[in-house]
Structures are given as C-alpha cells and as structure tokens.
Motif scaffolding. Structure first.
Motif, mmCIF file in Angstrom:
data_model
loop_
_atom_site.group_PDB
_atom_site.id
_atom_site.type_symbol
_atom_site.label_atom_id
_atom_site.label_comp_id
_atom_site.label_asym_id
_atom_site.label_seq_id
_atom_site.Cartn_x
_atom_site.Cartn_y
_atom_site.Cartn_z
ATOM 1 N N UNK A 92 -38.175 26.859 -77.498
ATOM 2 C CA UNK A 92 -39.172 25.806 -77.682
ATOM 3 C C UNK A 92 -40.325 26.310 -78.532
ATOM 4 N N UNK A 93 -41.163 25.389 -78.971
ATOM 5 C CA UNK A 93 -42.307 25.746 -79.820
ATOM 6 C C UNK A 93 -43.407 26.385 -78.969
ATOM 7 N N UNK A 105 -46.092 36.503 -65.296
ATOM 8 C CA UNK A 105 -46.613 36.696 -63.930
ATOM 9 C C UNK A 105 -45.553 37.352 -63.038
ATOM 10 N N UNK A 106 -44.301 36.998 -63.258
ATOM 11 C CA UNK A 106 -43.216 37.511 -62.415
ATOM 12 C C UNK A 106 -42.759 38.895 -62.875
ATOM 13 N N UNK A 107 -43.093 39.244 -64.132
ATOM 14 C CA UNK A 107 -42.619 40.507 -64.693
ATOM 15 C C UNK A 107 -41.185 40.413 -65.174
ATOM 16 N N UNK A 108 -40.802 39.243 -65.674
ATOM 17 C CA UNK A 108 -39.428 39.017 -66.153
ATOM 18 C C UNK A 108 -39.403 39.129 -67.682
ATOM 19 N N UNK A 109 -38.597 40.057 -68.227
ATOM 20 C CA UNK A 109 -38.494 40.128 -69.689
ATOM 21 C C UNK A 109 -37.817 38.865 -70.233
ATOM 22 N N UNK A 110 -38.269 38.411 -71.393
ATOM 23 C CA UNK A 110 -37.681 37.198 -71.962
ATOM 24 C C UNK A 110 -37.826 37.242 -73.474
ATOM 25 N N UNK A 111 -37.044 36.420 -74.137
ATOM 26 C CA UNK A 111 -37.257 36.216 -75.566
ATOM 27 C C UNK A 111 -37.649 34.758 -75.761
ATOM 28 N N UNK A 112 -38.452 34.515 -76.774
ATOM 29 C CA UNK A 112 -38.825 33.136 -77.122
ATOM 30 C C UNK A 112 -38.140 32.786 -78.436
ATOM 31 N N UNK A 113 -37.324 31.755 -78.423
ATOM 32 C CA UNK A 113 -36.685 31.271 -79.652
ATOM 33 C C UNK A 113 -37.408 29.998 -80.064
ATOM 34 N N UNK A 114 -38.210 30.057 -81.138
ATOM 35 C CA UNK A 114 -38.961 28.858 -81.516
ATOM 36 C C UNK A 114 -38.024 27.721 -81.915
ATOM 37 N N UNK A 115 -38.262 26.550 -81.368
ATOM 38 C CA UNK A 115 -37.452 25.367 -81.739
ATOM 39 C C UNK A 115 -38.264 24.132 -81.413
ATOM 40 N N UNK A 116 -38.130 23.134 -82.259
ATOM 41 C CA UNK A 116 -38.832 21.873 -82.036
ATOM 42 C C UNK A 116 -37.988 20.971 -81.140
ATOM 43 N N UNK A 117 -38.636 19.966 -80.524
ATOM 44 C CA UNK A 117 -37.854 18.993 -79.746
ATOM 45 C C UNK A 117 -36.786 18.346 -80.631
ATOM 46 N N UNK A 118 -35.728 17.895 -79.999
ATOM 47 C CA UNK A 118 -34.671 17.123 -80.675
ATOM 48 C C UNK A 118 -33.978 17.904 -81.792
ATOM 49 N N UNK A 119 -33.929 19.222 -81.652
ATOM 50 C CA UNK A 119 -33.124 20.031 -82.572
ATOM 51 C C UNK A 119 -31.835 20.407 -81.826
ATOM 52 N N UNK A 120 -30.797 20.797 -82.554
ATOM 53 C CA UNK A 120 -29.490 20.993 -81.892
ATOM 54 C C UNK A 120 -29.546 21.954 -80.709
ATOM 55 N N UNK A 121 -30.280 23.082 -80.825
ATOM 56 C CA UNK A 121 -30.291 24.059 -79.725
ATOM 57 C C UNK A 121 -30.981 23.495 -78.478
ATOM 58 N N UNK A 172 -28.696 20.567 -76.945
ATOM 59 C CA UNK A 172 -27.521 21.103 -76.249
ATOM 60 C C UNK A 172 -27.800 21.285 -74.755
ATOM 61 N N UNK A 173 -29.080 21.366 -74.379
ATOM 62 C CA UNK A 173 -29.418 21.641 -72.968
ATOM 63 C C UNK A 173 -30.202 20.482 -72.338
ATOM 64 N N UNK A 174 -31.150 19.911 -73.080
ATOM 65 C CA UNK A 174 -31.981 18.831 -72.495
ATOM 66 C C UNK A 174 -31.403 17.476 -72.899
ATOM 67 N N UNK A 175 -31.063 16.628 -71.919
ATOM 68 C CA UNK A 175 -30.429 15.347 -72.283
ATOM 69 C C UNK A 175 -31.336 14.441 -73.102
ATOM 70 N N UNK A 176 -32.674 14.696 -73.067
ATOM 71 C CA UNK A 176 -33.592 13.869 -73.860
ATOM 72 C C UNK A 176 -34.296 14.696 -74.952
ATOM 73 N N UNK A 177 -33.787 15.901 -75.195
ATOM 74 C CA UNK A 177 -34.243 16.687 -76.349
ATOM 75 C C UNK A 177 -35.625 17.295 -76.223
ATOM 76 N N UNK A 178 -36.143 17.441 -74.993
ATOM 77 C CA UNK A 178 -37.511 17.953 -74.835
ATOM 78 C C UNK A 178 -37.516 19.473 -74.679
ATOM 79 N N UNK A 179 -38.660 20.070 -75.008
ATOM 80 C CA UNK A 179 -38.837 21.507 -74.828
ATOM 81 C C UNK A 179 -39.811 21.748 -73.670
ATOM 82 N N UNK A 180 -39.631 22.861 -72.915
ATOM 83 C CA UNK A 180 -38.715 23.972 -73.164
ATOM 84 C C UNK A 180 -37.328 23.723 -72.588
#
Ligand SMILES: N[C@@H](CCC(=O)N[C@@H](CS)C(=O)NCC(=O)O)C(=O)O
Length: 212
Positions: free
Chosen positions: A8-9, A24-40, A43-51
C-alpha cells in the motif's frame, strides 16, 4: 518464516497503522508501495483498498484484521489488552475511528484539500466548510475522552491509539484542524505523546505525490 509484506501507499493513514503495529510488536516487514485498485491490491482486497498483507500462505485485507494478525501471530508486547473488557474498549475505539472519525477527518476534510476532484485540483472550500462542524464535535469527544486518561482506552498505548495517530498526523498539518488540535489540550498532549514513540517516527509518511 517468510517476511511479512505490507502492500500500500505509505501516505495512507490505514497503511501506516499496520506499519506502526509491526514496529510496536517488533515484527520485521517489508513495505511494497502500491496504490488502491492496482493488480497486487485487487488480488487480495475485494474492493481494491489499501493496505493488504501477505505472510507466507496468509493474505489479508482490512487494517484492523491485519493488525489483529500481527498482534496474535507473533511474540512481542500485546497491541491490544487480553482482558475482555479492555480488549472490547480497544475494538470500540478502533471502530469509532474507522466508521465515524476517519470518514469525516480524512475522507471528507483531508481529501477535499488533496483530491477535490475540481478541474484545477483546488481545495473544495464548500466541502471543507461543511465538514468543520462535525470535526469540532469529534475533537470535543476526543478531548473529553483524553481528559480522563493519557491514551484512548486507559493508561497504556494500544491499537486504538495506533489507528488515531496517522489521522491526527494529517490534522496537525492542515489549517482548520491544526487550530482545533491546538484548542483541544488533551488531544494535543496525547498527540505529542504518541508522536514521540519510535513507531511513529519510523513510519512518518512522505508527502502526498504531487502535493509536496
Ligand atoms: N476499511 C479499510 C479502509 C482502507 C481505506 O479506505 N484505504 C484507502 C486509502 S487510505 C483506500 O484504499 N481508498 C481507495 C478506495 O476507497 O477506493 C481498512 O481499514 O483497511
């Protein structure tokens, strides 16, 4: 274990909440920038929202579901209390933010400045003015709540504060809302308190594209 991926953006208040939860939890993560309603995202949100989120075989949408997963699937300090009443109060404030506060402060007021839809991209002054009375009411409710305790649900930072923080970040930067924040001493003290947390500093959003 694979690394958790948030998609998400970084300017999105809801994307930022999930990043704050990871910090806050101490969980490693990566952020993949993406705008709403893009294919990635679609593929996960039925209404195309981020995150949206991927972690191995697990894919999730909706910030509160993603935060609950981060809180329960990993070791680390609880992001929401485990006591049933305190847990429900946290959920209550997340819901109040997501269903009442965000729709006014972000979807109407902030977007009227940045995504007005007017031909020249100018702020929608009529919508901004029309939104101010509801915003004043929201600031009054928050100020009263935060007069009783330093965080939204009591003496400790929880996910409820994590949801409000990115919204208030933008309110501190826009003219009318900054005035309301200044005039709400308990909200202002809360905002200073939560903004000083490493999770807030490490997730500070870049400027909204094209609005520098
Ligand atoms: N209920 C969703 C709301 C997410 C949301 O509204 N995200 C915005 C960006 S901050 C978005 O994707 N907007 C595009 C749209 O509504 O179509 C959540 O909590 O994740």
């Amino acid at each position: 274990m694979p690394t958790l991926e948030i998609i998400g953006a970084p300017q999105s208040n809801f994307v930022r909440v999930t990043r704050i939860a990871c910090h806050e939890k101490g969980v490693p993560y990566t952020l993949t920038p993406a705008r709403p309603h893009t294919p990635e995202v679609d593929a996960i949100h039925p209404f195309g929202k981020i995150p949206v989120m991927r972690h191995g075989d697990v894919s999730l949408c909706e910030s509160s579901a993603i935060c609950a997963y981060i809180d329960h699937a990993f070791d680390g300090p609880p992001l929401a209390p485990r006591d049933p009443v305190a847990a429900a109060r946290t959920e209550q404030w997340i819901s109040l933010h997501n269903t009442t506060i965000d729709p006014v402060l972000v979807r109407k007021y902030l977007l009227a400045y940045f995504f007005s839809g007017l031909p020249d991209g100018a702020p929608d002054r009529a919508l901004i003015e029309a939104t101010l009375p509801a915003m004043r009411q929201h600031f009054a409710v928050l100020d009263k709540t935060l007069a009783a305790h330093p965080y939204l649900t009591g003496d400790a930072f929880t996910l409820a504060d994590a949801f409000l923080l990115p919204t208030m970040y933008y309110m501190a930067r826009m003219p009318e809302s900054a005035e309301m924040l200044k005039a709400s001493p308990n909200v202002a003290a809360w905002y200073d308190r939560v903004s000083a947390r490493p999770s807030a500093r490490e997730t500070e959003p870049p400027p909204i594209p094209g609005r520098g």
